[in-house]
Design a protein around this motif. Sequence first.
Motif, PDB file in Angstrom:
ATOM      1  N   SER A  59      -5.194   0.402  -1.825  1.00 11.42           N
ATOM      2  CA  SER A  59      -4.677   1.768  -1.658  1.00 11.42           C
ATOM      3  C   SER A  59      -3.670   2.130  -2.747  1.00 11.42           C
ATOM      4  O   SER A  59      -3.489   3.304  -3.063  1.00 11.42           O
ATOM      5  CB  SER A  59      -4.034   1.905  -0.275  1.00 11.42           C
ATOM      6  OG  SER A  59      -3.061   0.882  -0.089  1.00 11.42           O
ATOM      7  N   CYS A  60      -3.027   1.157  -3.321  1.00 13.87           N
ATOM      8  CA  CYS A  60      -2.021   1.414  -4.355  1.00 13.87           C
ATOM      9  C   CYS A  60      -2.670   1.807  -5.689  1.00 13.87           C
ATOM     10  O   CYS A  60      -2.032   2.423  -6.539  1.00 13.87           O
ATOM     11  CB  CYS A  60      -1.152   0.181  -4.552  1.00 13.87           C
ATOM     12  SG  CYS A  60      -0.375  -0.354  -3.028  1.00 13.87           S
ATOM     13  N   HIS A  61      -3.925   1.426  -5.877  1.00 15.77           N
ATOM     14  CA  HIS A  61      -4.618   1.693  -7.146  1.00 15.77           C
ATOM     15  C   HIS A  61      -5.738   2.711  -6.964  1.00 15.77           C
ATOM     16  O   HIS A  61      -6.690   2.737  -7.743  1.00 15.77           O
ATOM     17  CB  HIS A  61      -5.193   0.383  -7.714  1.00 15.77           C
ATOM     18  CG  HIS A  61      -4.160  -0.635  -8.062  1.00 15.77           C
ATOM     19  ND1 HIS A  61      -4.473  -1.867  -8.598  1.00 15.77           N
ATOM     20  CD2 HIS A  61      -2.809  -0.609  -7.967  1.00 15.77           C
ATOM     21  CE1 HIS A  61      -3.354  -2.553  -8.794  1.00 15.77           C
ATOM     22  NE2 HIS A  61      -2.344  -1.816  -8.410  1.00 15.77           N
ATOM     23  N   ASP A  91      -4.762  -6.902  -3.834  1.00 19.64           N
ATOM     24  CA  ASP A  91      -3.904  -5.931  -3.143  1.00 19.64           C
ATOM     25  C   ASP A  91      -2.979  -6.669  -2.175  1.00 19.64           C
ATOM     26  O   ASP A  91      -3.330  -7.713  -1.636  1.00 19.64           O
ATOM     27  CB  ASP A  91      -4.751  -4.908  -2.396  1.00 19.64           C
ATOM     28  CG  ASP A  91      -5.493  -5.557  -1.252  1.00 19.64           C
ATOM     29  OD1 ASP A  91      -6.561  -6.130  -1.487  1.00 19.64           O
ATOM     30  OD2 ASP A  91      -4.966  -5.530  -0.128  1.00 19.64           O
ATOM     31  N   GLU A  92      -1.816  -6.071  -1.979  1.00 17.93           N
ATOM     32  CA  GLU A  92      -0.782  -6.759  -1.202  1.00 17.93           C
ATOM     33  C   GLU A  92      -1.030  -6.652   0.305  1.00 17.93           C
ATOM     34  O   GLU A  92      -0.707  -7.569   1.056  1.00 17.93           O
ATOM     35  CB  GLU A  92       0.579  -6.155  -1.542  1.00 17.93           C
ATOM     36  CG  GLU A  92       1.757  -6.971  -1.095  1.00 17.93           C
ATOM     37  CD  GLU A  92       1.756  -8.371  -1.708  1.00 17.93           C
ATOM     38  OE1 GLU A  92       1.243  -8.547  -2.815  1.00 17.93           O
ATOM     39  OE2 GLU A  92       2.286  -9.284  -1.035  1.00 17.93           O
ATOM     40  N   SER A  93      -1.599  -5.544   0.729  1.00 21.02           N
ATOM     41  CA  SER A  93      -1.689  -5.290   2.172  1.00 21.02           C
ATOM     42  C   SER A  93      -2.767  -6.110   2.858  1.00 21.02           C
ATOM     43  O   SER A  93      -2.572  -6.592   3.968  1.00 21.02           O
ATOM     44  CB  SER A  93      -1.968  -3.807   2.421  1.00 21.02           C
ATOM     45  OG  SER A  93      -0.892  -3.040   1.990  1.00 21.02           O
ATOM     46  N   GLY A 127      -0.238  -2.858 -10.868  1.00 21.98           N
ATOM     47  CA  GLY A 127       0.961  -2.295 -10.240  1.00 21.98           C
ATOM     48  C   GLY A 127       1.266  -2.946  -8.906  1.00 21.98           C
ATOM     49  O   GLY A 127       2.399  -3.344  -8.642  1.00 21.98           O
ATOM     50  N   CYS A 128       0.232  -3.041  -8.034  1.00 22.94           N
ATOM     51  CA  CYS A 128       0.473  -3.651  -6.726  1.00 22.94           C
ATOM     52  C   CYS A 128       0.887  -5.104  -6.967  1.00 22.94           C
ATOM     53  O   CYS A 128       0.234  -5.842  -7.709  1.00 22.94           O
ATOM     54  CB  CYS A 128      -0.783  -3.555  -5.862  1.00 22.94           C
ATOM     55  SG  CYS A 128      -0.505  -4.002  -4.143  1.00 22.94           S
ATOM     56  N   ASP A 129       1.936  -5.501  -6.331  1.00 20.97           N
ATOM     57  CA  ASP A 129       2.726  -6.716  -6.567  1.00 20.97           C
ATOM     58  C   ASP A 129       2.182  -7.738  -7.572  1.00 20.97           C
ATOM     59  O   ASP A 129       2.635  -7.821  -8.700  1.00 20.97           O
ATOM     60  CB  ASP A 129       2.945  -7.419  -5.233  1.00 20.97           C
ATOM     61  CG  ASP A 129       3.845  -6.612  -4.306  1.00 20.97           C
ATOM     62  OD1 ASP A 129       3.954  -5.397  -4.510  1.00 20.97           O
ATOM     63  OD2 ASP A 129       4.418  -7.192  -3.385  1.00 20.97           O
ATOM     64  N   LYS A 130       1.207  -8.561  -7.167  1.00 22.45           N
ATOM     65  CA  LYS A 130       0.820  -9.709  -7.995  1.00 22.45           C
ATOM     66  C   LYS A 130      -0.038  -9.299  -9.181  1.00 22.45           C
ATOM     67  O   LYS A 130      -0.253 -10.107 -10.087  1.00 22.45           O
ATOM     68  CB  LYS A 130       0.056 -10.748  -7.167  1.00 22.45           C
ATOM     69  CG  LYS A 130       0.718 -11.131  -5.869  1.00 22.45           C
ATOM     70  CD  LYS A 130       2.135 -11.598  -6.048  1.00 22.45           C
ATOM     71  CE  LYS A 130       2.786 -11.923  -4.714  1.00 22.45           C
ATOM     72  NZ  LYS A 130       3.004 -10.776  -3.806  1.00 22.45           N
ATOM     73  N   GLY A 199      -0.552   5.084  -5.112  1.00 22.09           N
ATOM     74  CA  GLY A 199       0.600   4.532  -5.802  1.00 22.09           C
ATOM     75  C   GLY A 199       1.169   3.332  -5.071  1.00 22.09           C
ATOM     76  O   GLY A 199       0.797   3.030  -3.936  1.00 22.09           O
ATOM     77  N   THR A 200       2.068   2.658  -5.745  1.00 23.59           N
ATOM     78  CA  THR A 200       2.644   1.423  -5.202  1.00 23.59           C
ATOM     79  C   THR A 200       3.820   1.742  -4.268  1.00 23.59           C
ATOM     80  O   THR A 200       4.311   2.873  -4.239  1.00 23.59           O
ATOM     81  CB  THR A 200       3.125   0.521  -6.351  1.00 23.59           C
ATOM     82  OG1 THR A 200       3.948   1.303  -7.229  1.00 23.59           O
ATOM     83  CG2 THR A 200       1.955  -0.036  -7.144  1.00 23.59           C
ATOM     84  N   CYS A 201       4.262   0.737  -3.533  1.00 26.93           N
ATOM     85  CA  CYS A 201       5.386   0.913  -2.601  1.00 26.93           C
ATOM     86  C   CYS A 201       6.556   1.572  -3.338  1.00 26.93           C
ATOM     87  O   CYS A 201       6.889   1.194  -4.463  1.00 26.93           O
ATOM     88  CB  CYS A 201       5.815  -0.431  -2.045  1.00 26.93           C
ATOM     89  SG  CYS A 201       4.581  -1.154  -0.944  1.00 26.93           S
ATOM     90  N   MET A 202       7.178   2.565  -2.682  1.00 27.67           N
ATOM     91  CA  MET A 202       8.168   3.387  -3.398  1.00 27.67           C
ATOM     92  C   MET A 202       9.603   2.995  -3.113  1.00 27.67           C
ATOM     93  O   MET A 202      10.528   3.723  -3.444  1.00 27.67           O
ATOM     94  CB  MET A 202       7.902   4.869  -3.161  1.00 27.67           C
ATOM     95  CG  MET A 202       8.248   5.498  -1.845  1.00 27.67           C
ATOM     96  SD  MET A 202       8.212   4.536  -0.382  1.00 27.67           S
ATOM     97  CE  MET A 202       7.142   5.474   0.686  1.00 27.67           C
ATOM     98  N   THR A 206       8.584  -5.430  -4.703  1.00 24.62           N
ATOM     99  CA  THR A 206       8.078  -6.276  -5.784  1.00 24.62           C
ATOM    100  C   THR A 206       7.312  -5.460  -6.822  1.00 24.62           C
ATOM    101  O   THR A 206       7.420  -5.708  -8.025  1.00 24.62           O
ATOM    102  CB  THR A 206       7.190  -7.379  -5.209  1.00 24.62           C
ATOM    103  OG1 THR A 206       7.949  -8.103  -4.246  1.00 24.62           O
ATOM    104  CG2 THR A 206       6.723  -8.331  -6.288  1.00 24.62           C
ATOM    105  N   ALA A 207       6.530  -4.467  -6.369  1.00 30.88           N
ATOM    106  CA  ALA A 207       5.752  -3.683  -7.327  1.00 30.88           C
ATOM    107  C   ALA A 207       6.670  -2.958  -8.302  1.00 30.88           C
ATOM    108  O   ALA A 207       6.510  -3.065  -9.530  1.00 30.88           O
ATOM    109  CB  ALA A 207       4.865  -2.691  -6.587  1.00 30.88           C
ATOM    110  N   SER A 208       7.646  -2.208  -7.777  1.00 32.15           N
ATOM    111  CA  SER A 208       8.542  -1.449  -8.666  1.00 32.15           C
ATOM    112  C   SER A 208       9.401  -2.392  -9.500  1.00 32.15           C
ATOM    113  O   SER A 208       9.730  -2.097 -10.659  1.00 32.15           O
ATOM    114  CB  SER A 208       9.435  -0.520  -7.841  1.00 32.15           C
ATOM    115  OG  SER A 208       8.649   0.445  -7.188  1.00 32.15           O
TER     116      SER A 208
END
Length: 580
Positions: A59-61, A91-93, A127-130, A199-202, A206-208
Amino acid sequence: MTDTTRKSADDLRSMRWFGPDDLRSFGHRSRMMQLGYSEEEFRGRPVIGILNTWSEINSCHGHFRERAQDVKRGVLQAGGIAVEMPSLSVDESFTKPTSMLYRNMLAMETEEMIRSHPFDGVVLMGGCDKTTPGLVMGAISAGVPCIYLPAGPMLRGHYAGRILGSGSDAWKYWDERRAGNISDPEWLGIQGGIARSVGTCMTMGTASTMTAITDALGLTLPGASSIPAPDAGHQRMSANCGRRIVDMVWEDLTPDRILTDSAFRNAAIVAMATGCSTNAVVHLIAMARRAGVNLTLDDLDALGRVTPLIANVRPSGKNYLMEDFFYAGGLRALMKQIEGRLDTSCVTVTGDTVGENLAGAVVFNDDVIRPLSNPVYHEGSLAVLRGNLCPDGAVIKPAACDPKYHAHEGPALVFDSYLEMKKAVDDEYLDITPDHVMVLRNVGPQGGPGMPEWGMLPIPKALIKQGHRDMLRISDARMSGTSYGACVLHVAPESHVGGPLALLRTEDIIRMDLDARQLNMLVDDEELDLRRAAWAPPEPRFQRGWGWMFSRHVGQADTGCDFDFLERGFGLAAGEPDIY
Ligand code: FES
């Protein structure tokens, strides 16, 4: 601008595939023509690989298919040829048991796909964490010019007049729900409002954190990490990445010219000033080691002691989210505030220095990006502890926990597995006090395996009902960058390999002194020797496949959890592939 000697078309790496008048190159050229390209479109032009970590479940990408088109537009405008290639979308989720189990897989895939294809340069879309450290680690080892395109944070969360932050508010409202303070309709409303765009966690999760670190390293266009994913500026930035990577190829601006000791020091200082995720420690050290830079936990602790936290962004900051950070000037503005502490002579993907990139950067809201005279916290984001529980180090986020836990002594309550711990915290009659120290072990790099983000152990229901929302917790796991609380993480060596955490028993007294950077169990050495002699290693979790390989080769948290066989070398370390 750095001195640049432009390559000629014959110097392009892709000419190894397309140039020679032999049978194999005939095959490469004919297959490009099969793809619909004329020879003048690909021969002698920079071939740009666009490594895209898009997937339908990431979902972040979600915007990356469109952004790849923007990158291609830029590549074509600059005279290159763009080749989009799918990359592992960690993806992180949804990735279980933890995305960290697959960071090194993405790094290996990235390195090998770059090396084995006729790419003169690459755009890394993550972008999403890892995805950020995975792509960057692989690209460092591959060594061709690269530019990082960060996914950008999602818009602020929103529900019933309240602003919601990724992760942080999920944990917070979950505690309230467990306390019986949130109804089913309210919970549903929060569920629908906490992630309302691509987008990534706002939060400064870790993403930002990792995209800010990549920006500070000089691997993104300046300030690119702060642009919200749905903003039209994000499309323009994507096209600019496409244009710029073509010039980077002609300039032979390879990662080794950017990723110096000073660049990593800059990135660590910026991370501390932003209120970075604890995960930054693991990834920053892993990326540095790939680049041949010996960045250690002690280096990070030393920088943390003298770098004030000035980004007032949750969870370490009090009020704001990444969208506010962007409107306040973004990462360039933050770096401008601490410019005197940075090595501004470092070269970046623009071909200009950090100092040149920061020219004209302005803070538009000094409550979001604070001046050094009014920081959110007087030290940096992270502190490194040592002692007989963690001889190789452990990490805590002082600004994100109740200060009363900065010096604490209490009895341990030890769990050997997540399920055992979960059962206990859900027990309303659990015999526990706020002074207890909850400990979860066997969840480190090998024990998890993959060091899952379980380190923010839930506060037991028995304490929640009494109004408590924080307590000292210790584990060899990680925690989400959006988490908070008095959580000591990354204990090394981990218990699974016989680290001292394996010797701890319930009711042993633990003492933490943050100012002295000490974490100890008050058990005498003779007793510990007896326990060590009686300790037996746990059964491995995997007998085959990736988990088996991961467990055998992953390093400990203090060295970045890279594989032992990947750390060596920098830039086409394995050499160019044979083409016969
Ligand atoms: Fe993708 Fe948080 S879940 S950045």
